[in-house]
Design a protein around this motif. Structure first.
Motif, PDB file in Angstrom:
ATOM      1  N   ALA A   1      -1.737  61.085 -29.142  1.00  0.00           N
ATOM      2  CA  ALA A   1      -3.184  61.207 -28.955  1.00  0.00           C
ATOM      3  C   ALA A   1      -3.943  60.330 -29.944  1.00  0.00           C
ATOM      4  O   ALA A   1      -4.904  59.644 -29.583  1.00  0.00           O
ATOM      5  CB  ALA A   1      -3.607  62.666 -29.103  1.00  0.00           C
TER       6      ALA A   1
ATOM      7  N   GLU B   1      -2.791  60.442 -17.494  1.00  0.00           N
ATOM      8  CA  GLU B   1      -1.379  60.590 -17.841  1.00  0.00           C
ATOM      9  C   GLU B   1      -0.528  60.849 -16.595  1.00  0.00           C
ATOM     10  O   GLU B   1       0.563  60.299 -16.442  1.00  0.00           O
ATOM     11  CB  GLU B   1      -1.206  61.742 -18.841  1.00  0.00           C
ATOM     12  CG  GLU B   1      -1.749  61.446 -20.226  1.00  0.00           C
ATOM     13  CD  GLU B   1      -0.917  60.449 -20.993  1.00  0.00           C
ATOM     14  OE1 GLU B   1       0.325  60.577 -21.009  1.00  0.00           O
ATOM     15  OE2 GLU B   1      -1.506  59.516 -21.573  1.00  0.00           O
TER      16      GLU B   1
ATOM     17  N   THR C   1      -8.018  62.890 -19.600  1.00  0.00           N
ATOM     18  CA  THR C   1      -6.723  62.496 -20.164  1.00  0.00           C
ATOM     19  C   THR C   1      -5.584  62.899 -19.250  1.00  0.00           C
ATOM     20  O   THR C   1      -4.677  62.101 -18.965  1.00  0.00           O
ATOM     21  CB  THR C   1      -6.539  63.126 -21.549  1.00  0.00           C
ATOM     22  OG1 THR C   1      -7.592  62.710 -22.413  1.00  0.00           O
ATOM     23  CG2 THR C   1      -5.196  62.742 -22.153  1.00  0.00           C
TER      24      THR C   1
ATOM     25  N   VAL D   1      -6.956  66.743 -26.206  1.00  0.00           N
ATOM     26  CA  VAL D   1      -6.269  65.566 -25.685  1.00  0.00           C
ATOM     27  C   VAL D   1      -4.763  65.691 -25.879  1.00  0.00           C
ATOM     28  O   VAL D   1      -3.969  65.379 -24.983  1.00  0.00           O
ATOM     29  CB  VAL D   1      -6.804  64.291 -26.376  1.00  0.00           C
ATOM     30  CG1 VAL D   1      -5.983  63.063 -25.987  1.00  0.00           C
ATOM     31  CG2 VAL D   1      -8.272  64.077 -26.017  1.00  0.00           C
ATOM     32  N   THR D   2      -4.360  66.167 -27.041  1.00  0.00           N
ATOM     33  CA  THR D   2      -2.944  66.358 -27.344  1.00  0.00           C
ATOM     34  C   THR D   2      -2.288  67.303 -26.351  1.00  0.00           C
ATOM     35  O   THR D   2      -1.208  67.018 -25.811  1.00  0.00           O
ATOM     36  CB  THR D   2      -2.795  66.895 -28.781  1.00  0.00           C
ATOM     37  OG1 THR D   2      -3.303  65.926 -29.694  1.00  0.00           O
ATOM     38  CG2 THR D   2      -1.353  67.218 -29.114  1.00  0.00           C
TER      39      THR D   2
ATOM     40  N   SER E   1     -11.792  63.666 -35.397  1.00  0.00           N
ATOM     41  CA  SER E   1     -10.482  63.926 -34.791  1.00  0.00           C
ATOM     42  C   SER E   1      -9.509  64.430 -35.848  1.00  0.00           C
ATOM     43  O   SER E   1      -8.859  63.643 -36.551  1.00  0.00           O
ATOM     44  CB  SER E   1      -9.945  62.652 -34.136  1.00  0.00           C
ATOM     45  OG  SER E   1     -10.833  62.186 -33.139  1.00  0.00           O
TER      46      SER E   1
ATOM     47  N   LYS F   1      -3.622  56.770 -28.804  1.00  0.00           N
ATOM     48  CA  LYS F   1      -4.435  56.566 -27.603  1.00  0.00           C
ATOM     49  C   LYS F   1      -5.910  56.435 -27.951  1.00  0.00           C
ATOM     50  O   LYS F   1      -6.623  55.559 -27.443  1.00  0.00           O
ATOM     51  CB  LYS F   1      -4.233  57.744 -26.645  1.00  0.00           C
ATOM     52  CG  LYS F   1      -5.151  57.724 -25.413  1.00  0.00           C
ATOM     53  CD  LYS F   1      -5.145  59.057 -24.681  1.00  0.00           C
ATOM     54  CE  LYS F   1      -3.869  59.287 -23.942  1.00  0.00           C
ATOM     55  NZ  LYS F   1      -3.750  58.403 -22.735  1.00  0.00           N
TER      56      LYS F   1
ATOM     57  N   ILE G   1      -1.860  65.608 -22.888  1.00  0.00           N
ATOM     58  CA  ILE G   1      -0.719  64.693 -22.815  1.00  0.00           C
ATOM     59  C   ILE G   1       0.567  65.484 -22.628  1.00  0.00           C
ATOM     60  O   ILE G   1       1.416  65.151 -21.789  1.00  0.00           O
ATOM     61  CB  ILE G   1      -0.644  63.830 -24.090  1.00  0.00           C
ATOM     62  CG1 ILE G   1      -1.872  62.927 -24.201  1.00  0.00           C
ATOM     63  CG2 ILE G   1       0.634  63.001 -24.101  1.00  0.00           C
ATOM     64  CD1 ILE G   1      -1.994  62.214 -25.542  1.00  0.00           C
TER      65      ILE G   1
ATOM     66  N   TYR H   1       2.971  64.849 -29.996  1.00  0.00           N
ATOM     67  CA  TYR H   1       1.857  64.644 -29.064  1.00  0.00           C
ATOM     68  C   TYR H   1       0.560  64.314 -29.814  1.00  0.00           C
ATOM     69  O   TYR H   1      -0.280  63.556 -29.306  1.00  0.00           O
ATOM     70  CB  TYR H   1       1.701  65.867 -28.167  1.00  0.00           C
ATOM     71  CG  TYR H   1       2.928  66.099 -27.325  1.00  0.00           C
ATOM     72  CD1 TYR H   1       3.132  65.379 -26.152  1.00  0.00           C
ATOM     73  CD2 TYR H   1       3.919  67.001 -27.722  1.00  0.00           C
ATOM     74  CE1 TYR H   1       4.277  65.562 -25.382  1.00  0.00           C
ATOM     75  CE2 TYR H   1       5.060  67.191 -26.966  1.00  0.00           C
ATOM     76  CZ  TYR H   1       5.240  66.465 -25.796  1.00  0.00           C
ATOM     77  OH  TYR H   1       6.372  66.650 -25.041  1.00  0.00           O
ATOM     78  N   TYR H   2       0.396  64.876 -30.997  1.00  0.00           N
ATOM     79  CA  TYR H   2      -0.712  64.442 -31.851  1.00  0.00           C
ATOM     80  C   TYR H   2      -0.571  62.944 -32.150  1.00  0.00           C
ATOM     81  O   TYR H   2      -1.564  62.197 -32.139  1.00  0.00           O
ATOM     82  CB  TYR H   2      -0.722  65.218 -33.164  1.00  0.00           C
ATOM     83  CG  TYR H   2      -1.535  66.494 -33.175  1.00  0.00           C
ATOM     84  CD1 TYR H   2      -2.856  66.513 -32.733  1.00  0.00           C
ATOM     85  CD2 TYR H   2      -1.001  67.686 -33.669  1.00  0.00           C
ATOM     86  CE1 TYR H   2      -3.620  67.676 -32.773  1.00  0.00           C
ATOM     87  CE2 TYR H   2      -1.759  68.857 -33.710  1.00  0.00           C
ATOM     88  CZ  TYR H   2      -3.067  68.842 -33.254  1.00  0.00           C
ATOM     89  OH  TYR H   2      -3.821  69.994 -33.300  1.00  0.00           O
TER      90      TYR H   2
ATOM     91  N   LEU I   1      -9.394  66.335 -30.428  1.00  0.00           N
ATOM     92  CA  LEU I   1      -8.061  65.760 -30.592  1.00  0.00           C
ATOM     93  C   LEU I   1      -6.993  66.698 -30.066  1.00  0.00           C
ATOM     94  O   LEU I   1      -6.042  66.263 -29.404  1.00  0.00           O
ATOM     95  CB  LEU I   1      -7.811  65.444 -32.073  1.00  0.00           C
ATOM     96  CG  LEU I   1      -6.393  64.926 -32.386  1.00  0.00           C
ATOM     97  CD1 LEU I   1      -6.152  63.560 -31.770  1.00  0.00           C
ATOM     98  CD2 LEU I   1      -6.147  64.887 -33.903  1.00  0.00           C
TER      99      LEU I   1
END
Length: 523
Positions: free
Chosen positions: A140, A27, A23, A504-505, A101, A143, A508, A136-137, A501
């Protein structure tokens, strides 16, 4: 695809291509930052290399390099050479993960404040809050195509879910559904919808399940700012005379060693390999390992409180048909000390194929009772129990100088002792999981001990103070400004939710910060 020179010291080197590294690399590339991603594993073609066969895919994807274990956890006895069930491939464990997630809850970001000091645990509040992460959640979830967010419908419930749902509702549980899953319930992002084939742990043959292998990595490559180098195993992070990281030493698939220069290095090798790499990068300037002035690198290893409950029924269930983990009961994830422990846990549907069921149902078991249980496979329903375990300084990753890997480096030793809180929570979860199935008419319930860890957390944890952890709230080393950690090892505490999750958050969010700091010439 871009190709960068080994001497190009303007690139960001990302070590690992899983949930965090894959990720982050995309980004950054989307922002115009030049990225070299070094991935230890091979690049598989998900359309031709994936097969619905447990052992075949385990051999293709699992991280099987030398590792050792210690501590009182049962995994050290049952699977001493395999403390973690994770992947060594492009995409990392996003090939193997089930897709669940869930956002970490507000109270779990402040475990020390909400739970109070717990004897024998090293609790600490995260240096950020749910409010900090909410935007940001949102990104994610969009995405990844998480169901039950952004107007995306939930997945259908298979028989395994329907059995669990029936029992849960009879017990009075309220929060029961087919989950928030990063698996397409309808065609999205150029990928098909889930066909309910099962075998989610073996890699999704239809591409319905989000994986950086076929989402983030190809999108990054399309920018022209990203180079992926598979079968590039990083051995050491280099630094200059001023203590700034300057590049990485890695071995290619033929064993030849190279140094890739870098402006920034981001370590995303998971909670075992990331601290191991930092410890193996010790030098005269950093005698205890890179970024380890606090002595916290490798410490506070968490693997979640886990266990499973299986149950047999008079009629066939065929739990293996349909999405593996599309089913959850979240009522027990609250913090309620009247149950005899702090923190909480989730109950999630789970099915294993026959080979893994034979290995994990009761490791070491044999004889007529075991055979009778296996004979009931098609009549079984199953759930996985996952909850917040306590961070402990003594639960840690260290270097085992007596065991070397294929490159001659000390192997990681994974030491873990269950905390009393973990055991109290597991016992409660076993009881409630069994009760769910008994309420649904089970003829027998089977409590299954923890498997090799799939949720590996901590070991490079975030902290507000440099003395308490390894990185700050951006995943940036407290000691070295241009060194970042970009995986689940930065978790301050484990929470009760599946971690991908949040990984990933954080990636980002970290990409925004790195790009901003590079633009200001701060790193």
């Amino acid at each position: 695809m871009a190709k960068f020179d080994l001497s190009d010291d303007s690139v960001v080197v990302v070590i690992g291509s899983g949930a965090g590294g894959g990720t982050l690399g995309n980004e950054l590339a989307q922002k115009g930052v030049k990225v070299v991603c070094l991935e230890a594993g091979k690049r598989l073609d998900w359309q031709s290399d994936f097969v619905n066969d447990e052992w075949t895919m385990f051999g293709k994807t699992a991280w099987l390099d030398a590792r050792t274990t210690s501590g009182d956890w049962r995994v050290a006895k049952d699977f001493s050479g395999l403390p973690a069930w994770i992947c060594k491939t492009v995409g990392g464990s996003t090939l193997h993960w089930a897709g669940a997630s869930l956002r970490i809850q507000e109270h779990e970001f402040a475990a020390l404040s909400n739970y109070g000091a717990v004897d024998g645990a090293n609790l600490m509040d995260w240096p950020l809050t749910l409010k900090d992460l909410e935007p940001y959640y949102d990104k994610a979830e969009d995405k990844m195509g998480v169901t039950r967010t952004n107007g995306i419908p939930g997945l259908p419930g298979n028989n395994n879910f329907k059995v669990m749902e029936a029992g849960a509702k009879r017990l009075g549980y309220k929060n029961v559904h087919s989950g928030r899953m990063a698996i397409n319930s309808e065609a999205r992002d150029g990928r098909a919808s889930c066909l309910q084939l099962g075998f989610c742990f073996q890699g999704c043959r239809t591409g319905a399940k989000w994986s950086t292998l076929y989402t983030e990595v190809p999108k990054a490559e399309a920018t022209g700012n990203y180079e992926l180098r598979p079968e590039a195993h990083v051995l050491k992070v280099e630094h200059d005379k001023n203590g700034k990281v300057s590049g990485v030493l890695y071995a290619d698939k033929n064993g030849a060693q190279h140094i890739q220069k870098a402006r920034v290095v981001c370590v995303a090798g998971n909670s075992i390999e990331s601290p191991r790499l930092l410890l193996n990068s010790a030098s005269n300037m950093f005698s205890d390992g890179l970024g380890n002035s606090s002595g916290q690198v490798g410490r506070n290893y968490m693997r979640h409180m886990t266990g499973s409950v299986y149950a047999t029924f008079d009629k066939p269930v065929n739990m293996h048909r349909g999405t593996t983990m599309a089913g959850i009961i979240t009522d027990e994830s609250r913090h309620d000390t009247s149950r005899g422990f702090v923190g909480g846990y989730e109950m999630e549907t789970l099915s294993l194929g026959v080979p893994f069921m034979a290995a994990f149902l009761n490791p070491g078991a044999w004889g007529s009772e075991f055979a009778a249980d296996m004979d009931e496979y098609n009549h079984m329903a199953g759930m996985w129990l996952v909850g917040e375990d306590m961070p402990r300084e003594s639960n840690r990753i260290t270097l085992n100088s007596d065991v070397k890997d294929q490159y001659g480096l000390p192997a990681p030793n994974v030491h873990f002792d269950d905390h009393d809180n973990d055991m109290a929570m597991r016992n409660h979860a076993f009881k409630q999981g069994s009760a769910v199935y008994e309420a649904a008419g089970a003829t027998k319930t089977i409590e299954t001990p923890p498997y090799p860890s799939t949720h590996n957390l901590g070991t490079n944890r975030m902290s507000a103070k440099a003395s308490d952890g390894v990185v700050n709230k951006w995943g940036q080393s407290h000691d070295i400004d241009n060194l970042f950690v970009s995986d689940g090892s930065v978790f301050t505490t484990g929470a009760s939710e599946n971690p991908t999750l949040t990984i990933v958050t954080l990636a980002i969010r970290q990409a925004d910060y790195i790009a901003e700091q590079m633009g200001k010439s701060n790193i």
